[in-house]
Design an enzyme around this catalytic site. Structure first.
Site, PDB file in Angstrom:
ATOM      1  N   ASP A 439       0.827  -1.212   0.000  1.00  0.00           N
ATOM      2  CA  ASP A 439       0.000   0.000   0.000  1.00  0.00           C
ATOM      3  C   ASP A 439       0.864   1.266   0.000  1.00  0.00           C
ATOM      4  O   ASP A 439       2.080   1.211   0.282  1.00  0.00           O
ATOM      5  CB  ASP A 439      -0.899  -0.047   1.252  1.00  0.00           C
ATOM      6  CG  ASP A 439      -2.238   0.634   1.045  1.00  0.00           C
ATOM      7  OD1 ASP A 439      -2.364   1.429   0.111  1.00  0.00           O
ATOM      8  OD2 ASP A 439      -3.171   0.352   1.839  1.00  0.00           O
ATOM      9  N   ASP A 496     -10.690   1.825  -3.890  1.00  0.00           N
ATOM     10  CA  ASP A 496     -11.262   1.500  -2.588  1.00  0.00           C
ATOM     11  C   ASP A 496     -12.778   1.466  -2.657  1.00  0.00           C
ATOM     12  O   ASP A 496     -13.436   1.107  -1.680  1.00  0.00           O
ATOM     13  CB  ASP A 496     -10.825   2.519  -1.532  1.00  0.00           C
ATOM     14  CG  ASP A 496      -9.527   2.110  -0.855  1.00  0.00           C
ATOM     15  OD1 ASP A 496      -9.020   1.010  -1.154  1.00  0.00           O
ATOM     16  OD2 ASP A 496      -9.012   2.892  -0.033  1.00  0.00           O
TER      17      ASP A 496
HETATM   18  C1  DGJ Z   1      -5.925   1.749   1.789  1.00  0.00           C
HETATM   19  C2  DGJ Z   1      -6.271   0.585   0.927  1.00  0.00           C
HETATM   20  O1  DGJ Z   1      -6.698   1.014  -0.329  1.00  0.00           O
HETATM   21  C3  DGJ Z   1      -7.304  -0.272   1.621  1.00  0.00           C
HETATM   22  O2  DGJ Z   1      -7.706  -1.317   0.791  1.00  0.00           O
HETATM   23  C4  DGJ Z   1      -6.712  -0.772   2.899  1.00  0.00           C
HETATM   24  O3  DGJ Z   1      -5.650  -1.656   2.644  1.00  0.00           O
HETATM   25  C5  DGJ Z   1      -6.256   0.387   3.756  1.00  0.00           C
HETATM   26  N1  DGJ Z   1      -5.391   1.286   3.051  1.00  0.00           N
HETATM   27  C6  DGJ Z   1      -5.548  -0.085   4.991  1.00  0.00           C
HETATM   28  O4  DGJ Z   1      -5.060   0.935   5.738  1.00  0.00           O
END
Ligand code: DGJ
Length: 692
Positions: A439, A496
């Site tokens: 991430d 997301d």
């Molecule tokens: C952002 C990501 O896009 C989510 O899917 C998740 O992993 C969160 N971060 C976790 O903090």
């Protein structure tokens, strides 16, 4: 004097370069394939343009690197300064060529300034995608402010451009703009490819649609932020330039752009899209697990609230639904109970996992699933042991604005990379882990290519030592999607937003570049956590089944009916993934703007599946025929609406597909199109076709 000429081409396109009087080469032709008998020197000679009053006496060419020294009337391809700060105004002259079957390396030099410009171009057979890179070498120390990858002229009849913007939960927004006098510049200074700046551009004519018309598509394969210039010069000519974001280039003697990928399509946006999809899948991504596994990701089920027994119960249910990989998301390390702490402290949280991760991993493995884990290596929280001991490892000033309460580590530092390598490799070595979700949740405080190069180096080292570990590129969803990161990762977290209606649009636009095999798509909670919208399982499941299927809700919330639907769609996906994950995604031009539709066509053309989602109520009361594409006009296809039981009671008529299968020619399907039953908004039809 005759020009030097070169030709790169295949049955889809021809690119002809010409160098006049040993000057930098210019593309005197790029478009539909030329006949083999074409005389390249004549074609080069024919490219000369006239001059008249009010102009300089010779039009400076749009060469592969337009030069300020030629009185070029627009953005030049290179700007830099010598050690004394004087502007560099090179006049490059031909030095050498290396010609191979599908590639060309041309070297030009300026002997007074002791500069060499290397233009490296190749056309990949099979995928018909150009890869083009510019490198500048200097015998003396210089500063480079801008270096463009090979620059191309867009023909006069190509008057529009489609560019990309977006935001968190709404990636891949497209905007169609006309070229107009002056420059359209995108300078992405976020330090990552970013939601708002996917590094792509499609130049097209006013008539180009998904299935017909001409298009020139570009993608800059770099994760650190790009700069794009799409310019119409005062004399009417148009050029497209891509390079690193401004001020991000460092080095004193050697400078290189990232590869620019480009293609010409005479078959609409789809003609270009399938080349990017295939090239990414077959030539960029390395080491992707086959068949592509069904994911389960626990983020939207538990967030930071990790409880071993609860996670085991969730994993058991996910396995029952058909999941083949379980990804433990954020919250397993340091003292991470929310997003204010612990980034940088990559030890397992003993409060949550007193016996380490092994009990959870053993449980997951016993269910037959692969185990994956989340990292955000490039980031650091002030509330962390790492920050307390190494505040000097932070990138940029300490009084900078925070993003998600976090700071960024300076990845150009060898010691930072070594620390992260040790943390991640220890976790991988001590646990049976097959997958990392990598991430990156904030923009950078300074734009510097060295940061991106440092990240690439770290991932490359980990991939070399743990080649079986697949990596997913995530950055608050789709904030780092580009061919540079995908050279070292195998999947992207597209967004997301697990809201299926939003996903329909995002997936559709992303398919201009991304194949299904790398594009993660998850069935989210019944009530979307990012939009608040409540959507039915049928739409959610089929939408995720259009890409690399996964689940991300708490499976304990599912009703029996939802479980039944999800299991059926997952079973269908598993039965079809072998060909679907290698299919071309062809975007359909639905006449109803409320419909988003695509056709996934098998490589051998023998079968396809159409997904046609109705995002909102249509204006007309009748469903408009949906025209297909890419079929053999003379062949017969058997068509079936595989979810016809979803037709609502208000559908009172008898469209044929509601009752039975249809046998028709490809010509009918492409020219007339399919008549589908009436339906409610926020629903999807799934149609299979088999060549007879
Ligand atoms: C952002 C990501 O896009 C989510 O899917 C998740 O992993 C969160 N971060 C976790 O903090």
């Amino acid at each position: 004097m005759q020009a030097k000429t070169w030709h790169l081409g295949d049955r889809h396109q021809s690119l002809v370069l010409a160098s006049f009087a040993d000057g930098l080469p210019e593309a005197v032709y790029w478009g539909a394939p030329l006949p083999a008998h074409e005389d390249l020197p004549s074609l080069a000679a024919a490219s000369a343009t006239d001059v008249t009053g009010g102009m300089v006496d010779r039009n400076a060419p749009i060469s592969l690197c337009p030069e300020a020294s030629q009185t070029f009337p627009g953005q030049v391809g290179l700007t830099g300064r010598d050690a004394e700060g004087r502007a560099l105004l090179p006049r490059f002259r031909f030095k050498s060529e290396t010609v191979s079957e599908h590639g060309l390396i041309l070297v030009y030099t300026d002997s007074d300034l002791e500069l060499s410009l290397v233009l490296d171009l190749s056309l990949t057979p099979g995928t018909s995608l150009f890869r083009m890179q510019t490198r500048l070498e200097s015998a003396r120390e210089i500063t480079v402010d801008w270096l463009a990858a090979p620059v191309f002229q867009v023909p006069a009849h190509i008057g529009d451009m489609i560019e990309f913007s977006g935001r968190w939960c709404a990636e891949f927004q497209t905007r169609r703009l006309p070229f107009a006098p002056g420059a359209r510049t995108r300078d992405n200074r976020t330090g990552r490819s970013d939601h708002a700046h996917f590094p792509g551009l499609i130049a097209c004519s006013g008539q180009t649609c998904n299935t017909s018309g001409e298009a020139y598509a570009f993608h800059y394969g770099w994760s650190g932020g790009h700069r794009m210039v799409a310019e119409q010069l005062a004399d009417g000519r148009r050029q497209v330039q891509f390079g690193h974001a401004s001020a991000s280039m460092k080095g004193d003697r050697s400078f290189s752009t990232a590869p620019l990928y480009a293609t010409y399509s005479g078959a609409g946006f789809n003609g270009a899209a399938v080349r990017f999809q295939r090239h990414l899948r077959d030539h960029i991504v390395v080491g992707a697990r086959q068949p592509r596994p069904v994911h389960y990701n626990c983020w939207e089920a538990v967030y930071f609230d990790h409880d071993l027994e609860e996670l085991k119960a969730i994993a058991t249910r996910a396995a029952g639904l058909g999941a083949e990989r379980f990804v433990l998301d954020d919250g397993w390390f340091g003292l991470r109970d929310d997003d204010t702490s612990s980034l940088g402290d990559w030890g397992i949280d003993n409060r949550k996992y007193p016996d380490g991760l092994t009990p959870l991993i053993d449980h997951v493995k016993a269910l037959g699933l692969e185990f994956g884990i989340w990292f955000e290596p490039e980031m650091i929280n002030e509330d962390s042991d790492l920050f307390r001991s190494r505040p000097d490892w932070v990138l940029g000033p300490l009084d900078q604005v925070r993003g998600r309460q976090q700071l960024v580590l300076d990845m150009a530092r060898e010691d930072v990379r070594a620390y992260l390598y040790d943390c991640i490799s220890a976790t991988l070595a001590q646990n049976d882990i097959g997958y990392i979700k990598w991430d990156h949740n904030r923009v950078l405080p300074v734009v510097d290519a060295a940061q991106t190069e440092g990240v690439y180096a770290l991932i490359d080292r980990l991939r070399a030592d743990f080649p079986h570990v697949e990596i997913e590129s995530c950055a608050s969803g789709g904030g780092r999607i580009d061919f540079g990161i995908l050279e070292r990762t195998q999947r992207v977290w597209l967004s997301d937003s697990n809201d299926a209606l939003e996903r329909q649009r995002i997936q559709h636009e992303a398919a201009l570049f991304l194949p299904a095999s790398v594009t993660g798509s998850h069935v989210g909670p019944r009530v979307s956590h990012t939009s608040g919208r409540t959507l039915g399982m049928t739409l959610r499941a089929w939408t995720a089944a259009q890409r690399n299927l996964g689940f991300e809700m708490d499976p304990r919330e599912l009703s029996d009916g939802e479980i039944e639907t999800l299991k059926a769609v997952t079973g269908w996906w598993k039965a079809n993934r072998d060909w679907m994950m290698r299919a071309d995604i062809l975007r359909l031009d639905a006449s109803d703007p409320a419909v988003v539709a695509e056709q996934q066509l098998a490589g051998d053309g023998t079968r396809f599946v159409v997904f046609a989602a109705l995002l909102r109520a249509s204006d007309p009361i009748l469903q408009q025929p949906l025209r297909l594409t890419g079929l053999d006009a003379d062949a017969r296809y058997r068509i079936s609406l595989i979810n016809r039981e979803d037709a609502p009671g208000l559908s009172r008529g008898a469209p044929l597909l509601k009752e039975k299968e249809l046998d028709v020619s490809g010509q009918y399907l492409m020219s007339h199109g399919l008549i589908l039953p009436w339906r409610f908004p926020e629903t999807i039809w799934v149609i299979e076709g088999h060549r007879q």
